[in-house]
Design a protein around this motif. Structure first.
Motif, short mmCIF file in Angstrom:
data_model
loop_
_atom_site.label_atom_id
_atom_site.label_comp_id
_atom_site.label_asym_id
_atom_site.label_seq_id
_atom_site.Cartn_x
_atom_site.Cartn_y
_atom_site.Cartn_z
N GLY B 153 9.94 -5.43 -3.92
CA GLY B 153 8.89 -6.35 -3.48
C GLY B 153 8.31 -5.99 -2.11
O GLY B 153 7.59 -6.78 -1.50
N GLU B 154 8.62 -4.79 -1.64
CA GLU B 154 8.12 -4.38 -0.32
C GLU B 154 6.70 -3.83 -0.43
O GLU B 154 5.94 -3.90 0.54
CB GLU B 154 9.07 -3.31 0.23
N PHE B 155 6.35 -3.28 -1.61
CA PHE B 155 5.01 -2.72 -1.83
C PHE B 155 4.29 -3.51 -2.93
O PHE B 155 4.93 -4.07 -3.82
CB PHE B 155 5.09 -1.25 -2.25
N GLU B 156 2.96 -3.48 -2.86
CA GLU B 156 2.14 -4.19 -3.85
C GLU B 156 2.28 -3.54 -5.24
O GLU B 156 2.61 -2.37 -5.34
CB GLU B 156 0.67 -4.22 -3.42
N ARG B 157 2.00 -4.36 -6.29
CA ARG B 157 2.14 -3.84 -7.65
C ARG B 157 0.85 -3.94 -8.47
O ARG B 157 0.86 -3.68 -9.66
CB ARG B 157 3.23 -4.61 -8.40
N ARG B 158 -0.25 -4.35 -7.82
CA ARG B 158 -1.50 -4.51 -8.57
C ARG B 158 -2.08 -3.17 -9.02
O ARG B 158 -2.60 -3.03 -10.12
CB ARG B 158 -2.56 -5.22 -7.71
N THR B 159 -2.03 -2.18 -8.12
CA THR B 159 -2.62 -0.88 -8.42
C THR B 159 -1.74 -0.13 -9.43
O THR B 159 -0.52 -0.14 -9.29
CB THR B 159 -2.73 -0.05 -7.12
N PRO B 160 -2.36 0.50 -10.42
CA PRO B 160 -1.54 1.30 -11.35
C PRO B 160 -0.69 2.32 -10.58
O PRO B 160 -1.19 2.94 -9.63
CB PRO B 160 -2.58 2.02 -12.22
N LEU B 161 0.57 2.44 -11.00
CA LEU B 161 1.50 3.30 -10.27
C LEU B 161 0.98 4.73 -10.09
O LEU B 161 1.08 5.31 -9.01
CB LEU B 161 2.86 3.31 -11.01
N ASP B 162 0.40 5.27 -11.15
CA ASP B 162 -0.05 6.68 -11.04
C ASP B 162 -1.22 6.81 -10.07
O ASP B 162 -1.33 7.82 -9.36
CB ASP B 162 -0.37 7.30 -12.41
N THR B 164 -1.65 4.93 -7.36
CA THR B 164 -1.03 4.84 -6.04
C THR B 164 -0.43 6.19 -5.64
O THR B 164 -0.68 6.70 -4.54
CB THR B 164 0.07 3.75 -6.02
N VAL B 165 0.34 6.77 -6.56
CA VAL B 165 1.01 8.03 -6.24
C VAL B 165 -0.01 9.16 -6.02
O VAL B 165 0.08 9.91 -5.04
CB VAL B 165 2.02 8.40 -7.35
N ASP B 166 -1.00 9.25 -6.91
CA ASP B 166 -2.03 10.30 -6.77
C ASP B 166 -2.76 10.19 -5.44
O ASP B 166 -3.00 11.19 -4.76
CB ASP B 166 -3.06 10.21 -7.90
N ILE B 199 -1.33 4.45 5.08
CA ILE B 199 -0.82 4.39 3.70
C ILE B 199 0.06 3.16 3.51
O ILE B 199 -0.05 2.46 2.50
CB ILE B 199 -0.06 5.69 3.35
N LEU B 200 0.91 2.88 4.49
CA LEU B 200 1.79 1.72 4.36
C LEU B 200 0.99 0.42 4.35
O LEU B 200 1.35 -0.52 3.63
CB LEU B 200 2.85 1.72 5.47
N ARG B 201 -0.11 0.37 5.10
CA ARG B 201 -0.96 -0.82 5.03
C ARG B 201 -1.55 -0.97 3.62
O ARG B 201 -1.66 -2.07 3.09
CB ARG B 201 -2.11 -0.76 6.06
N SER B 202 -1.89 0.18 3.02
CA SER B 202 -2.46 0.13 1.66
C SER B 202 -1.44 -0.32 0.62
O SER B 202 -1.79 -0.69 -0.49
CB SER B 202 -3.03 1.50 1.27
N LEU B 203 -0.15 -0.26 1.00
CA LEU B 203 0.92 -0.62 0.06
C LEU B 203 1.38 -2.06 0.23
O LEU B 203 2.23 -2.55 -0.53
CB LEU B 203 2.13 0.31 0.26
#
Lengths: 205, 205
Positions: B153-162, B164-166, B199-203
């Protein structure tokens, strides 16, 4: 030092025209033969001016390259300005347009005209003043958009403004800097959207 | 084709040692004289092997370069692994360590040993398999950290995982890719923190 002492007032506009002429001819010549390999002598021969005459207007080949580079970068800035200075769009949309225009105009200018690329490369690697000015202009666009977004409550305000701007400018460098853009050409399709999205997520209130 | 038909079982370990010897000697030689300018003949002379003998083990100079590059990149990956695989640290801290280690190890390896840099440059520009493997490994580190952060629960989950990683992998490219890192050396001081923070703000959830 070489200017005619008796007619100083003539120098301004006329010199300006000749400078433009030399820059245009050099641009043409570099496009065909490359910047790195061309000497001022080659250039003089091709333009039909004497080398000494060219040196009256430009101290060096680099000075001519700088003028060409400045024109190129001014085109990118003008395209960005046109794309983002549209009434009635949100800061988010303005930001997306900034990134997209930077990438597409930059790629068009530098890579459809590959021979001109080495001028841009020289410019970026040696920190010519034209590229410094360009960087400052892009950073200022970012600042304006972030400010507007913060005022409208569209972007977060916890992070110090200068940190936000610096970090975004840094994240955009691969697309802003022609030296880096060459290594990102295969990413041009998807990268602008991915990067815009990531940055916009970082701006969420 | 050149291997002794009667003793195939000997080939494995012995060849392995000789390969390592050639790679080590080539590494030394390239460090001093540069990769671009050295031919396999130069190398053979320097090592004291015949050119034909070297060709028994490596198809080309590039194959030797690839082996050196692979070792270099493996060192970066090992350093990252060591820095992030620490018990009791948060995904946020793990991510900061990933970025910091990538930058410092990469810069140390490639730029304290500038002559080896052109190998890395060749490698990255021609997409050697060693750099592709390296990219995949870094991306996998990012994936692991994001997954853990989402689960906690430390990072957001709305954005598709792939996505976010890409997008994170893309944002890290200037530090991951040695070709890009060379243009970012003057930013090494501040850039890792600025980029990590963005990046951490984006998460943020």
């Amino acid at each position: 030092m070489n200017q005619p002492i008796l007619a100083p007032s003539v120098r301004g506009p006329v010199d300006h025209d000749i400078r433009d002429q030399i820059v245009a001819a050099a641009n043409e010549h570099f496009s065909q033969y490359g910047y790195g390999k061309t000497t001022v002598s080659d250039l003089a021969k091709a333009i039909g001016f004497s080398k000494a005459y060219i040196y009256k207007f430009f101290d060096s080949k680099q000075a001519i390259g700088e003028a060409i580079c400045k024109n190129c970068l001014a085109q990118i800035v003008a395209a960005v300005e046109k794309a983002i200075n549209v009434d009635g769009i949100s800061p988010t949309e303005r930001f997306r347009r900034l990134v997209k225009t930077l990438v597409t105009t930059g790629a068009d200018l530098f890579f459809n005209d590959r021979k001109l690329y080495d001028i841009a490369a020289f410019a970026a690697s040696e920190r010519w003043s034209s590229t410094e000015v360009y960087n400052a202009q892009i950073k200022d666009f970012v600042l304006q958009i972030i400010r507007e977004g913060r005022e409208l409550g569209e972007f977060e305000r916890r992070t110090p403004l200068d940190e936000t701007v610096d970090s975004i400018h840094l994240a955009l460098r691969p697309f802003v800097n022609p030296l880096l853009l060459q290594y990102n050409l295969d990413l041009i399709e998807d990268a602008p959207t991915l990067t815009s999205n990531l940055i916009l997520r970082s701006l969420m209130p």
